[in-house]
Every structure is written in structure tokens, then in C-alpha cells.
Design a protein around this motif. Structure first.
Motif, PDB file in Angstrom:
ATOM      1  N   ALA A  60      58.530  64.006  57.008  1.00  0.00           N
ATOM      2  CA  ALA A  60      57.454  63.057  58.061  1.00  0.00           C
ATOM      3  C   ALA A  60      58.645  62.347  59.202  1.00  0.00           C
ATOM      4  CB  ALA A  60      57.410  62.266  57.906  1.00  0.00           C
ATOM      5  N   ALA A  61      59.714  61.955  59.013  1.00  0.00           N
ATOM      6  CA  ALA A  61      60.023  62.587  60.601  1.00  0.00           C
ATOM      7  C   ALA A  61      60.631  63.754  61.602  1.00  0.00           C
ATOM      8  CB  ALA A  61      61.550  62.046  60.584  1.00  0.00           C
ATOM      9  N   ALA A  62      60.380  64.811  60.528  1.00  0.00           N
ATOM     10  CA  ALA A  62      61.041  66.060  61.226  1.00  0.00           C
ATOM     11  C   ALA A  62      59.688  66.396  61.970  1.00  0.00           C
ATOM     12  CB  ALA A  62      61.362  67.071  60.089  1.00  0.00           C
ATOM     13  N   ARG A  63      58.607  66.235  60.924  1.00  0.00           N
ATOM     14  CA  ARG A  63      57.241  66.457  61.576  1.00  0.00           C
ATOM     15  C   ARG A  63      56.896  65.544  63.064  1.00  0.00           C
ATOM     16  NH1 ARG A  63      54.293  64.586  57.211  1.00  0.00           N
ATOM     17  NH2 ARG A  63      55.480  65.648  56.055  1.00  0.00           N
ATOM     18  N   ASP A  94      46.857  66.341  57.892  1.00  0.00           N
ATOM     19  CA  ASP A  94      49.036  65.652  57.504  1.00  0.00           C
ATOM     20  C   ASP A  94      48.349  64.329  57.984  1.00  0.00           C
ATOM     21  OD1 ASP A  94      48.815  68.751  57.452  1.00  0.00           O
ATOM     22  OD2 ASP A  94      50.293  68.948  59.365  1.00  0.00           O
ATOM     23  N   ALA A  95      48.851  63.414  58.911  1.00  0.00           N
ATOM     24  CA  ALA A  95      48.485  62.271  59.038  1.00  0.00           C
ATOM     25  C   ALA A  95      47.374  61.133  57.792  1.00  0.00           C
ATOM     26  CB  ALA A  95      47.421  61.982  60.922  1.00  0.00           C
ATOM     27  N   ALA A  96      46.168  62.080  57.418  1.00  0.00           N
ATOM     28  CA  ALA A  96      45.906  60.912  56.918  1.00  0.00           C
ATOM     29  C   ALA A  96      46.769  60.679  55.293  1.00  0.00           C
ATOM     30  CB  ALA A  96      44.439  61.797  56.232  1.00  0.00           C
ATOM     31  N   ALA A  97      47.800  62.012  55.054  1.00  0.00           N
ATOM     32  CA  ALA A  97      47.963  62.440  53.568  1.00  0.00           C
ATOM     33  C   ALA A  97      49.926  61.741  54.350  1.00  0.00           C
ATOM     34  CB  ALA A  97      48.655  64.448  53.613  1.00  0.00           C
ATOM     35  N   ASP A  98      50.473  61.319  55.406  1.00  0.00           N
ATOM     36  CA  ASP A  98      51.073  61.082  55.722  1.00  0.00           C
ATOM     37  C   ASP A  98      50.883  59.064  55.294  1.00  0.00           C
ATOM     38  OD1 ASP A  98      52.649  62.681  55.747  1.00  0.00           O
ATOM     39  OD2 ASP A  98      52.996  62.386  58.426  1.00  0.00           O
ATOM     40  N   ASP A  99      49.412  58.624  56.123  1.00  0.00           N
ATOM     41  CA  ASP A  99      49.083  57.090  55.327  1.00  0.00           C
ATOM     42  C   ASP A  99      48.783  57.058  53.932  1.00  0.00           C
ATOM     43  OD1 ASP A  99      49.428  56.842  58.259  1.00  0.00           O
ATOM     44  OD2 ASP A  99      46.857  57.499  58.175  1.00  0.00           O
ATOM     45  N   ALA A 100      48.769  58.424  53.395  1.00  0.00           N
ATOM     46  CA  ALA A 100      48.015  58.389  52.596  1.00  0.00           C
ATOM     47  C   ALA A 100      49.550  57.781  51.198  1.00  0.00           C
ATOM     48  CB  ALA A 100      47.619  59.007  51.505  1.00  0.00           C
ATOM     49  N   LEU A 142      52.795  56.329  52.703  1.00  0.00           N
ATOM     50  CA  LEU A 142      52.802  55.330  52.628  1.00  0.00           C
ATOM     51  C   LEU A 142      52.270  54.267  51.990  1.00  0.00           C
ATOM     52  CD1 LEU A 142      54.996  53.460  54.413  1.00  0.00           C
ATOM     53  CD2 LEU A 142      53.204  53.947  56.290  1.00  0.00           C
ATOM     54  N   ALA A 143      50.768  54.858  51.825  1.00  0.00           N
ATOM     55  CA  ALA A 143      50.284  53.735  50.827  1.00  0.00           C
ATOM     56  C   ALA A 143      50.694  53.389  49.920  1.00  0.00           C
ATOM     57  CB  ALA A 143      48.406  53.798  50.638  1.00  0.00           C
ATOM     58  N   ALA A 144      50.726  54.137  49.236  1.00  0.00           N
ATOM     59  CA  ALA A 144      50.980  54.704  47.557  1.00  0.00           C
ATOM     60  C   ALA A 144      52.704  53.653  47.612  1.00  0.00           C
ATOM     61  CB  ALA A 144      51.210  56.033  47.221  1.00  0.00           C
ATOM     62  N   ALA A 145      53.504  54.031  48.837  1.00  0.00           N
ATOM     63  CA  ALA A 145      55.171  54.093  48.401  1.00  0.00           C
ATOM     64  C   ALA A 145      54.403  52.546  48.878  1.00  0.00           C
ATOM     65  CB  ALA A 145      55.392  54.631  49.579  1.00  0.00           C
ATOM     66  N   GLU A 146      54.181  51.731  49.148  1.00  0.00           N
ATOM     67  CA  GLU A 146      53.532  50.598  49.229  1.00  0.00           C
ATOM     68  C   GLU A 146      53.273  50.001  48.355  1.00  0.00           C
ATOM     69  OE1 GLU A 146      51.391  50.341  53.210  1.00  0.00           O
ATOM     70  OE2 GLU A 146      53.218  49.874  53.885  1.00  0.00           O
ATOM     71  N   ASP A 147      52.148  50.279  47.518  1.00  0.00           N
ATOM     72  CA  ASP A 147      52.002  49.302  46.236  1.00  0.00           C
ATOM     73  C   ASP A 147      52.972  49.441  44.766  1.00  0.00           C
ATOM     74  OD1 ASP A 147      49.487  49.276  48.042  1.00  0.00           O
ATOM     75  OD2 ASP A 147      48.142  51.381  46.871  1.00  0.00           O
ATOM     76  N   ASP A 148      53.526  50.671  45.371  1.00  0.00           N
ATOM     77  CA  ASP A 148      54.757  50.749  44.132  1.00  0.00           C
ATOM     78  C   ASP A 148      55.330  50.024  44.174  1.00  0.00           C
ATOM     79  OD1 ASP A 148      53.430  53.373  43.382  1.00  0.00           O
ATOM     80  OD2 ASP A 148      54.661  54.230  44.139  1.00  0.00           O
ATOM     81  N   LEU A 149      56.104  49.670  45.794  1.00  0.00           N
ATOM     82  CA  LEU A 149      57.134  47.989  46.247  1.00  0.00           C
ATOM     83  C   LEU A 149      55.967  47.222  45.753  1.00  0.00           C
ATOM     84  CD1 LEU A 149      58.148  49.355  49.424  1.00  0.00           C
ATOM     85  CD2 LEU A 149      59.815  49.133  47.804  1.00  0.00           C
ATOM     86  N   ARG A 150      55.350  46.726  45.666  1.00  0.00           N
ATOM     87  CA  ARG A 150      54.047  45.298  45.483  1.00  0.00           C
ATOM     88  C   ARG A 150      54.275  45.086  43.771  1.00  0.00           C
ATOM     89  NH1 ARG A 150      50.697  46.906  48.219  1.00  0.00           N
ATOM     90  NH2 ARG A 150      50.942  46.767  51.348  1.00  0.00           N
ATOM     91  N   ALA A 151      53.924  46.375  43.210  1.00  0.00           N
ATOM     92  CA  ALA A 151      53.800  46.468  41.853  1.00  0.00           C
ATOM     93  C   ALA A 151      55.382  45.947  41.390  1.00  0.00           C
ATOM     94  CB  ALA A 151      53.397  47.622  41.040  1.00  0.00           C
ATOM     95  N   ALA A 152      56.590  46.776  41.419  1.00  0.00           N
ATOM     96  CA  ALA A 152      57.825  46.804  41.881  1.00  0.00           C
ATOM     97  C   ALA A 152      58.860  45.456  41.619  1.00  0.00           C
ATOM     98  CB  ALA A 152      59.325  46.922  41.963  1.00  0.00           C
ATOM     99  N   GLY A 153      57.753  44.529  42.527  1.00  0.00           N
ATOM    100  CA  GLY A 153      58.190  42.904  42.501  1.00  0.00           C
ATOM    101  C   GLY A 153      58.917  42.827  44.118  1.00  0.00           C
TER     102      GLY A 153
END
Length: 75
Positions: free
Chosen positions: A35-38, A56-62, A64-75
Motif C-alpha cells: 500500500a505504501a509503495a502504491r 484500487d483505493a476501494a480495495a485498500d479501504d476494504a 483496512l476495514a477487514a483488518a480493523e474488524d479482526d483487531l476488534r474481534a481479537a480484543g
């Protein structure tokens, strides 16, 4: 988004910064570096003839949202 495995050499500080930023974002270092290189390529005007920046931007947003959901689920 399709990926391709490559080998890169990074200076130690750049790698440590990328690892830290990726951890804070809740994504892999590879995903963060991609993402940083892009973003940097777009900032410098490269790549405007490749792909669809809006898609590409929408894919990056998706991602990021999935990663945030995973973090929330992990506590």
C-alpha cells in the motif's frame, strides 16, 4: 488484488518503521509495504496508466476495514 512474491532489500530502519506501522494498522508488513509503495507511486505521478485507481483505493479501504474488524474481534 493479485499478489506476486518478490525479494527486496530494505535498510534496517525502513524495515523497522514498516513493521511498526503495519502492526499499528493491523495488517501484514507485506500488505503495508504494498500500500505504501502504491501511494508513493501515485504521489509521484507514476502508474496513472495502470489499473483503476478508484478500484484500487476501494480495495485498500476494504482491506483496512477487514483488518480493523479482526483487531476488534481479537480484543
Amino acid at each position: 488484488m493479485a499478489t506476486r512474491k518478490v525479494t527486496l532489500s530494505l535498510d534496517q530502519t525502513a524495515l523497522m518503521m514498516a513493521e511498526s506501522a503495519a502492526a499499528k494498522a493491523g495488517i501484514s508488513t507485506s500488505a503495508w509495504l504494498s500500500a505504501a509503495a502504491r501511494r508513493e507511486a501515485v504521489r509521484l505521478g507514476a502508474g496513472t496508466e495502470w489499473g483503476n485507481p478508484a478500484v484500487d483505493a476501494a480495495a485498500d479501504d476494504a482491506d483496512l476495514a477487514a483488518a480493523e474488524d479482526d483487531l476488534r474481534a481479537a480484543g
